[in-house]
Design a protein around this motif. Structure first.
Motif, PDB file in Angstrom:
ATOM      1  N   VAL A  11       7.496   5.630   4.586  1.00 20.65           N
ATOM      2  CA  VAL A  11       6.290   5.846   5.388  1.00 20.65           C
ATOM      3  C   VAL A  11       6.288   4.816   6.502  1.00 20.65           C
ATOM      4  O   VAL A  11       6.561   3.631   6.268  1.00 20.65           O
ATOM      5  N   LYS A  12       5.986   5.280   7.724  1.00 21.50           N
ATOM      6  CA  LYS A  12       5.893   4.388   8.872  1.00 21.50           C
ATOM      7  C   LYS A  12       4.556   4.602   9.557  1.00 21.50           C
ATOM      8  O   LYS A  12       3.974   5.680   9.503  1.00 21.50           O
ATOM      9  N   ASP A  16       8.488  -3.686   5.720  1.00 19.92           N
ATOM     10  CA  ASP A  16       8.538  -4.446   6.970  1.00 19.92           C
ATOM     11  C   ASP A  16       7.174  -4.376   7.645  1.00 19.92           C
ATOM     12  O   ASP A  16       6.543  -3.313   7.704  1.00 19.92           O
ATOM     13  N   PHE A  17       6.723  -5.518   8.174  1.00 18.63           N
ATOM     14  CA  PHE A  17       5.441  -5.573   8.870  1.00 18.63           C
ATOM     15  C   PHE A  17       5.542  -6.585  10.001  1.00 18.63           C
ATOM     16  O   PHE A  17       6.039  -7.700   9.810  1.00 18.63           O
ATOM     17  N   SER A  18       5.085  -6.193  11.201  1.00 14.01           N
ATOM     18  CA  SER A  18       5.065  -7.081  12.366  1.00 14.01           C
ATOM     19  C   SER A  18       3.617  -7.410  12.691  1.00 14.01           C
ATOM     20  O   SER A  18       2.874  -6.551  13.172  1.00 14.01           O
ATOM     21  N   ALA A  19       3.234  -8.644  12.418  1.00 13.73           N
ATOM     22  CA  ALA A  19       1.855  -9.079  12.670  1.00 13.73           C
ATOM     23  C   ALA A  19       1.751  -9.559  14.113  1.00 13.73           C
ATOM     24  O   ALA A  19       1.632 -10.753  14.401  1.00 13.73           O
ATOM     25  N   THR A  20       1.778  -8.615  15.035  1.00  9.38           N
ATOM     26  CA  THR A  20       1.808  -8.951  16.465  1.00  9.38           C
ATOM     27  C   THR A  20       0.510  -9.586  16.947  1.00  9.38           C
ATOM     28  O   THR A  20       0.504 -10.238  18.002  1.00  9.38           O
ATOM     29  N   LYS A  21      -0.590  -9.409  16.221  1.00 10.69           N
ATOM     30  CA  LYS A  21      -1.866  -9.979  16.648  1.00 10.69           C
ATOM     31  C   LYS A  21      -2.161 -11.311  15.992  1.00 10.69           C
ATOM     32  O   LYS A  21      -3.190 -11.920  16.280  1.00 10.69           O
ATOM     33  N   ALA A  22      -1.282 -11.774  15.116  1.00 18.42           N
ATOM     34  CA  ALA A  22      -1.448 -13.079  14.488  1.00 18.42           C
ATOM     35  C   ALA A  22      -0.807 -14.147  15.370  1.00 18.42           C
ATOM     36  O   ALA A  22       0.023 -13.850  16.235  1.00 18.42           O
ATOM     37  N   PRO A  23      -1.165 -15.405  15.191  1.00 18.97           N
ATOM     38  CA  PRO A  23      -0.526 -16.479  15.967  1.00 18.97           C
ATOM     39  C   PRO A  23       0.991 -16.478  15.786  1.00 18.97           C
ATOM     40  O   PRO A  23       1.499 -16.320  14.687  1.00 18.97           O
ATOM     41  N   SER A  26       6.478  -0.454   7.903  1.00 17.47           N
ATOM     42  CA  SER A  26       7.243   0.598   7.233  1.00 17.47           C
ATOM     43  C   SER A  26       7.420   0.218   5.777  1.00 17.47           C
ATOM     44  O   SER A  26       7.577  -0.962   5.441  1.00 17.47           O
ATOM     45  N   ILE A  27       7.378   1.233   4.915  1.00 12.74           N
ATOM     46  CA  ILE A  27       7.613   1.062   3.481  1.00 12.74           C
ATOM     47  C   ILE A  27       8.617   2.121   3.067  1.00 12.74           C
ATOM     48  O   ILE A  27       8.426   3.304   3.364  1.00 12.74           O
ATOM     49  N   ALA A  28       9.705   1.706   2.417  1.00  9.58           N
ATOM     50  CA  ALA A  28      10.751   2.667   2.069  1.00  9.58           C
ATOM     51  C   ALA A  28      11.367   2.330   0.727  1.00  9.58           C
ATOM     52  O   ALA A  28      11.696   1.171   0.452  1.00  9.58           O
ATOM     53  N   TYR A  29      11.486   3.368  -0.109  1.00  6.87           N
ATOM     54  CA  TYR A  29      12.327   3.288  -1.303  1.00  6.87           C
ATOM     55  C   TYR A  29      13.641   3.956  -0.950  1.00  6.87           C
ATOM     56  O   TYR A  29      13.675   5.021  -0.340  1.00  6.87           O
ATOM     57  N   ASN A  30      14.763   3.316  -1.354  1.00  4.48           N
ATOM     58  CA  ASN A  30      16.068   3.859  -1.024  1.00  4.48           C
ATOM     59  C   ASN A  30      17.004   3.718  -2.205  1.00  4.48           C
ATOM     60  O   ASN A  30      17.035   2.680  -2.869  1.00  4.48           O
TER      61      ASN A  30
END
Length: 922
Positions: A419-420, A463-470, A429-433
């Motif tokens: 899921v993205k 995976d997570f990109s916290a672009t709004k965090a410091p 994104s979260i993925a089982y592989n």
């Protein structure tokens, strides 16, 4: 001025109407309210009617006709015609005074300009809104107005035609407004019908999209019409205000004027309501347009493949490996970097039966997020694989909590679930592989080796990109388990090894800084797992200094404390690389220290890097092997006409043992010449701690040698012969560690990749004449030929073939390899787009090792810089492998049939197989 204009023009028309006969028009009925006016202006010659004797009072007046009327009027005034002379002006003369004429001329010119502009606007509105029914209603209204109004004799200087004309224009504007309002109501009803059936809208997206665009365009036109009507009403009100200064009692009563003003007020109110309706319509259309975009942005898809194959060989364990006969044809090994999913169908007929039925499907639903607020789904994907082999084997089934194994031959497997989307605009994104691929650093938590399928463990990656965090950090979390009964670690009977890891990175001053923590096999009952952390830096500091740095420390979970002074308690790896460029000078430096426990050997119990990669080489993105400690410096000077590179390196084992010391000095000089030629010189010197020459360097993979090389690049823009690559090299090599560069080589190689008409030809040659301690020679030559399809009408054949032979007796070891094939293909065979191909191939070897003739990284079939084809390992095995391959491809369907024979020591070992595959994308 406009009040005077009306007064003078009305007076002029009255004067011109006195003392003249009346003209008769067949279509002006007796008793018509405008009959008297028509006859007066016709008698004055201002209008003559049409050749058929009609007046056509309901027809629009064009600007050309208006110009002609005003020209006749001005001429009559200027020449003092009878219409003018026959009238009295109150001054005792038969015509107008010069002052009156001047005022009238100016007034007429001003009126003509205003009438022209107003006529264009009225015509545009009437074109959009007026119909014959509207005109009929307008005439009826005018008749009613005339009946209600008294008919007093016009006073001097004024004519009721001005008021009639004003009433006509106001009524026309009213009709246009009513028509526009009716159109808006119809559009609103249509919009309600469209909005009420969302299901129908989804199934007819394209048609409804066109309707929405048409509604938008019509709304724009309605807005323009409303603005135009508002401007006209404003102008009418302004004119009414000016006319308010005129004494209308002489030709109309105050009730008539009040009625007109009341009508204008009502008209403006209607226009305001219409504007509100249009604005509401715009808002509803915009909302529907947004909802339609969301529907269109959702895109489901289904892709996958179906494979059925059957194969057999009559000699168990014989090395058929038919990929040596048909490179890149039978081998279906694929690696999907997007899914990290993997499919292997390497039917090599080496292990008895080769029978399999396999179905792989991937269902994807993707959409374009309509917002960045909150949680927004972007894509969901699931990949399933069903495999049924001819013989039961251990397969991994659906994932369980403990990631245990099941005997699941023929059970559907979940390969990928992902899921993205974004959270408040921040992507995740979260993925089982089934083959969970990830790499934290080069030496820590690496599970991304696509060349070894059994080593890739199933698991989940977030995976997570916290672009709004410091500092905009990124986070990666992995967990799962590896399972294969062939590898049992520390007596663990299940063979299952769990793992967990977390990685975070931030960008600082042009560098990406990473912090990592991981655990591996900590659930093992024998307490043989490990835990560790890693720090890493990558990038360019201030955009100038390139930096790659990594530090890893791990320990067994059985060790309670982090005792960094005890090499048996904590295993460490550290690598740092620095690089910079200053004009023509570039410098690189490195230092490394890699514990021997970091060796990549599959599921080694001492897997200090917690990596699951099986491959052991620097090809697997590790710049240095395990059990290494050293440093190196490399500098390059590029002056354009010459490039000089120098390198020094010192290396020992991790504990600094003197016996393992290697010192390397390397110098390369490259001189670009002309016409695609270049000249290179090299000197590589690898010595031990005592200064004795060594045959090769373990760190830089450099032999101790020196020499020169002349080469031609056929792809260079100034190449002497396009598509011709060749080289000639003379070198001295150290092979015996005797310090005397005991072997000399004169090498030459060339390959041409060109085309002559429909024929593509690739001839190649390699020659090596060795002297000294390894005297002898090696020759490799051959060619490959392919043709374009020949159009013979009912059939389109194309031909291809190749022959490559290699023989070597360097150092007294005789080895040889020969490969050839011939094939024909037919395009548009049976179906348009279908391709049938038939190929017969043969590969034979003499004096080779029994296990050596395999494909893979040793594929040098058409390489003109290397002497061997597939294997250079000396042995006593002689063999010949032959095969016939028939393939057909059409619309994603593939049919393959193989029949071959492996002859070893005079014994025939036959194999055959066929495969049916279908790839689909819906």
């Amino acid at each position: 001025m406009k009040r005077k204009l009306v007064v003078y023009l009305a007076g002029l028309l009255t004067v011109l109407g006195l003392g003249f006969g009346q003209a008769q028009f067949s279509d002006v009925p007796a008793g018509h309210w405008a009959k008297e006016a028509v006859e007066r202006i016709a008698a004055c010659g201002l209008i003559t009617g049409f050749p058929d004797g009609t007046f056509r009072g309901n027809q629009n007046l064009t600007r050309y006709q208006a110009a002609l009327i005003f020209q006749r009027l001005l001429n009559e005034i200027q020449q003092g015609g009878e219409c003018v002379r026959g009238s009295g002006n109150g001054q005792g003369q038969g015509g107008l005074s010069e002052e009156d004429l001047t005022v009238i001329r100016n007034a007429v010119q001003e009126l003509a300009a205003e009438l022209a502009a107003l006529g264009v606007r009225v015509s545009a509105l009437e074109d959009n809104a007026a119909t014959k029914d509207d005109i009929a209603r307008l005439e009826a209204a005018i008749e009613e107005l005339k009946a209600m109004r008294a008919q007093p004799e016009p006073a001097p200087g004024m004519d009721e035609a001005a008021l009639a004309d004003l009433a006509d224009r106001v009524e026309a504007a009213s009709v246009a407004a009513d028509t526009a309002l009716a159109q808006a109501q119809v559009l609103a009803e249509r919009l309600d019908a469209v909005e009420g059936d969302v299901a129908a809208l989804k199934t007819q997206i394209e048609a409804d999209a066109d309707s929405i665009r048409a509604l938008n365009e019509l709304a724009v036109l309605l807005n323009q019409d409303v603005l135009s009507l508002q401007d006209r009403v404003t102008a009418v009100e302004k004119q009414l205000a000016q006319l308010g200064e005129v004494d209308f009692e002489a030709f109309a009563n105050r009730e008539d004027v009040a009625a007109i003003q009341e009508f204008a007020t009502a008209l403006r109110a209607d226009l305001v309501r219409l504007a509100d309706r249009v604005s509401a319509l715009d808002a509803r259309v915009s909302g529907l347009d947004q909802r339609l975009s969301q529907v269109e942005g959702t895109r489901p898809s289904l892709t996958g493949s179906v494979t059925l194959r059957y194969g057999y060989n009559y000699t168990e364990g014989a090395n058929y490996d038919i990929r040596r006969l048909y490179p890149n044809v039978w081998d279906d090994y694929t690696w999907d970097a997007n899914d990290n999913g993997q499919t292997v169908d390497d039917a090599d007929f080496n292990n008895g039966g080769d029978n399999r039925a396999r179905v792989i499907t991937t269902f994807t639903v993707a959409r374009t997020p309509g917002s960045t607020a909150g949680f927004n789904f972007q894509e969901a994907r699931i990949q399933l694989r069903w495999t049924q082999d001819g013989a039961p084997r251990l397969e991994d089934a659906l994932p369980t909590v403990g990631f245990t194994q099941n005997v699941a031959s023929g059970i559907p497997q979940v390969m990928v679930v992902s899921v993205k989307g974004n959270i408040d605009g921040q992507p995740f994104s979260i993925a089982y592989n089934r083959f969970n691929a990830f790499r934290f650093t080069n030496y820590f938590m690496s599970n991304a080796d696509p060349n070894y399928t059994a080593g890739l463990g199933r698991g989940v990656k977030v995976d997570f990109s916290a672009t709004k965090a410091p500092f905009s950090p990124t986070y990666t979390v992995v967990f799962g388990g590896t399972g294969d009964s062939n590898f049992v670690v520390g007596g663990n009977p299940s063979g299952v090894r769990d793992y967990f890891g977390i990685r975070s990175t931030v960008n600082l001053l042009g560098l990406t800084a990473g912090v990592n923590y991981a655990e591996y096999n900590v659930r093992d009952a024998l307490n043989s797992g490990r835990a560790g952390f890693a720090l890493d830096l990558n990038g360019k500091l201030f955009g100038l200094l390139g930096l790659e740095a990594e530090y890893v420390a791990t320990k067994p979970v059985s060790v309670a404390n982090w005792d960094f002074s005890n090499p048996n308690a904590v295993d460490q790896a550290s690598v740092i690389k620095l690089s910079t460029s200053l004009g023509p000078v570039s410098i690189e430096a490195n230092a490394r220290a890699i514990d021997p426990q970091f060796k990549e050997s599959g599921y080694n119990a001492n897997n200090a890097g917690l990596s699951i990669d099986f491959q052991t080489s620097r090809d697997n993105k590790r710049p240095y092997d395990d059990d290494t400690r050293g440093f190196g410096v490399k500098g390059t000077l590029n002056l354009g006409f010459v490039s000089l590179t120098g390198q020094i390196d010192r290396n020992t084992d991790f504990f600094g043992t003197a016996a393992s010391t290697q010192n390397t000095l390397a110098v390369d000089v490259n001189v670009p010449l002309f016409a695609g030629f270049s000249l290179a010189g090299f000197y590589y010197n690898v010595t031990d701690a005592g200064g004795a020459l060594l045959p090769s360097g373990a760190v830089l993979d450099l032999d101790s040698k020196y020499g020169g090389r002349l080469s031609h690049d056929g792809k260079a823009a100034n190449a002497l012969i396009k598509d011709l690559n060749l080289f000639a090299e003379y070198r001295f090599i150290e092979t015996t560690a005797a310090g005397d560069y005991d072997r000399t080589d004169l090498l030459f190689g060339a390959k041409y990749e060109g085309k002559i008409g429909p024929f593509g030809i690739t001839p190649l040659i390699f020659f090596d004449s060795a002297g000294g301690s390894s005297s002898g020679s090696e020759l490799k030559f051959g060619a490959q030929i392919k043709t374009d399809p020949f159009n013979l009408g009912f059939i389109n054949p194309g031909f291809e073939g190749a022959y490559v032979s290699r023989s070597s007796n360097i150092g007294g070891a005789s080895r040889g390899e020969t490969y050839w094939y011939a094939g024909v293909s037919f395009s548009n065979f049976f179906f348009n787009g279908g391709t049938l191909a038939v190929k017969y191939a043969s590969y034979s070897g003499t004096g080779l090792n029994a296990a050596a003739p395999t494909l893979g990284v040793e594929d040098h079939l058409y390489d003109h810089t290397t002497g061997y084809i597939y294997s250079d390992n000396t042995g006593a095995v002689n063999f010949t492998l032959t095969g016939l391959l028939v393939t057909y491809r059409y619309a994603g369907v593939g049919l393959d049939y193989h029949m071959g024979n492996l002859n070893t020591g005079g014994t025939d070992n036959r194999s055959y197989g066929f495969r049916i595959s279908y790839s689909f994308s819906w």
